[in-house]
Design a protein around this motif. Structure first.
Motif, PDB file in Angstrom:
ATOM      1  N   LEU A  33       9.633   1.724   1.585  1.00  0.00           N
ATOM      2  CA  LEU A  33       9.923   0.818   0.295  1.00  0.00           C
ATOM      3  C   LEU A  33       9.765  -0.495   1.136  1.00  0.00           C
ATOM      4  CD1 LEU A  33      12.890   2.819  -1.768  1.00  0.00           C
ATOM      5  CD2 LEU A  33      10.172   2.845  -1.974  1.00  0.00           C
ATOM      6  N   ASP A  63      12.144   5.308   2.217  1.00  0.00           N
ATOM      7  CA  ASP A  63      13.293   4.344   2.229  1.00  0.00           C
ATOM      8  C   ASP A  63      12.614   3.167   2.823  1.00  0.00           C
ATOM      9  OD1 ASP A  63      15.671   3.097   1.966  1.00  0.00           O
ATOM     10  OD2 ASP A  63      16.901   4.682   2.704  1.00  0.00           O
ATOM     11  N   ARG A  67      14.223  -1.489  -0.840  1.00  0.00           N
ATOM     12  CA  ARG A  67      15.121  -0.171  -1.738  1.00  0.00           C
ATOM     13  C   ARG A  67      15.714  -0.922  -2.985  1.00  0.00           C
ATOM     14  NH1 ARG A  67      16.446   5.417  -1.103  1.00  0.00           N
ATOM     15  NH2 ARG A  67      17.987   5.964  -2.925  1.00  0.00           N
ATOM     16  N   GLY A  86      15.029   8.777  -1.388  1.00  0.00           N
ATOM     17  CA  GLY A  86      15.136   8.233   0.006  1.00  0.00           C
ATOM     18  C   GLY A  86      14.537   8.731   1.023  1.00  0.00           C
TER      19      GLY A  86
END
Length: 204
Positions: A33, A63, A67, A86
């Motif tokens: 992310l 993740d 995030r 995640g």
């Protein structure tokens, strides 16, 4: 008004929650992310394209520092179509690939993209951007997936094309992914052996 649910519990709970229920169409993305990997464009284009497809889900594994922004984007959107699970250990990833119908990778820039190799080996059709280096070898548009450019509009159109693909065609594309992956890997091994042999010949 319903809000997009954000799941952080183990993979097996996805099934108990009904995410993979009858008629569900699962798009899987495995990405950090971070801006370079395009999670915001991924989520926005998915939500826009699937507004009329209540059983479509985006499972996002990974993740990173962005995030909180992605979670906020999900909360501002209607529906429960985005599932953020995640970080997952590498050994758990095959289970996610096995549960998916499509694999998606829409980064701003990805020199190669190992996750594309994993998706192909898992027999998934691909929805990827031309910014992914691996697509040059592993994605044949219309054969084992959908190739889009790096615009949000093209990403949304790619999702819509995937959504319109019949289950039989999805299965055919998945089988083609395995064949293409096997062919590419074999060709690269042959090329590596040729180069090694050439170097050995020159050393004598």
């Amino acid at each position: 008004t319903a809000t997009t649910e954000i799941y952080t519990f183990p993979y097996t709970t996805l099934f108990r929650s009904g995410v993979h229920g009858p008629g569900a169409l699962i798009f899987l993305a495995v990405a950090k992310l971070v801006r370079r990997e395009g999670p915001e464009r991924l989520v926005r284009s998915f939500l826009s394209a699937t507004s009329d497809y209540p059983f479509a889900r985006l499972v996002l594994v990974g993740d990173g520092p962005d995030r909180s922004e992605i979670e906020q984007l999900c909360r501002q959107s209607e529906g429960d179509r985005v599932i953020l699970v995640g970080y997952q250990p590498y050994a758990e990833l095959p289970r996610f690939y096995a549960a998916a119908d499509w694999f998606v990778h829409l980064p701003e820039l990805e020199p190669w993209g190992l996750s594309v190799n994993e998706a192909v080996a898992s027999g998934l059709p691909l929805l990827c951007s031309t910014r992914v280096g691996a697509t040059q070898d592993l994605l044949e548009h219309g054969v084992n997936g959908v190739l889009v450019n790096d615009s949000a509009e093209s990403a949304e159109a790619g999702f819509r094309q995937a959504l319109a693909t019949t289950p039989a065609a999805v299965a055919t594309m998945g089988a083609a992914s395995v064949q293409i992956g096997n062919r590419v890997h074999f060709r690269k091994w042959v090329e590596a052996l040729r180069i090694l042999s050439s170097h050995q010949s020159q050393s004598h």
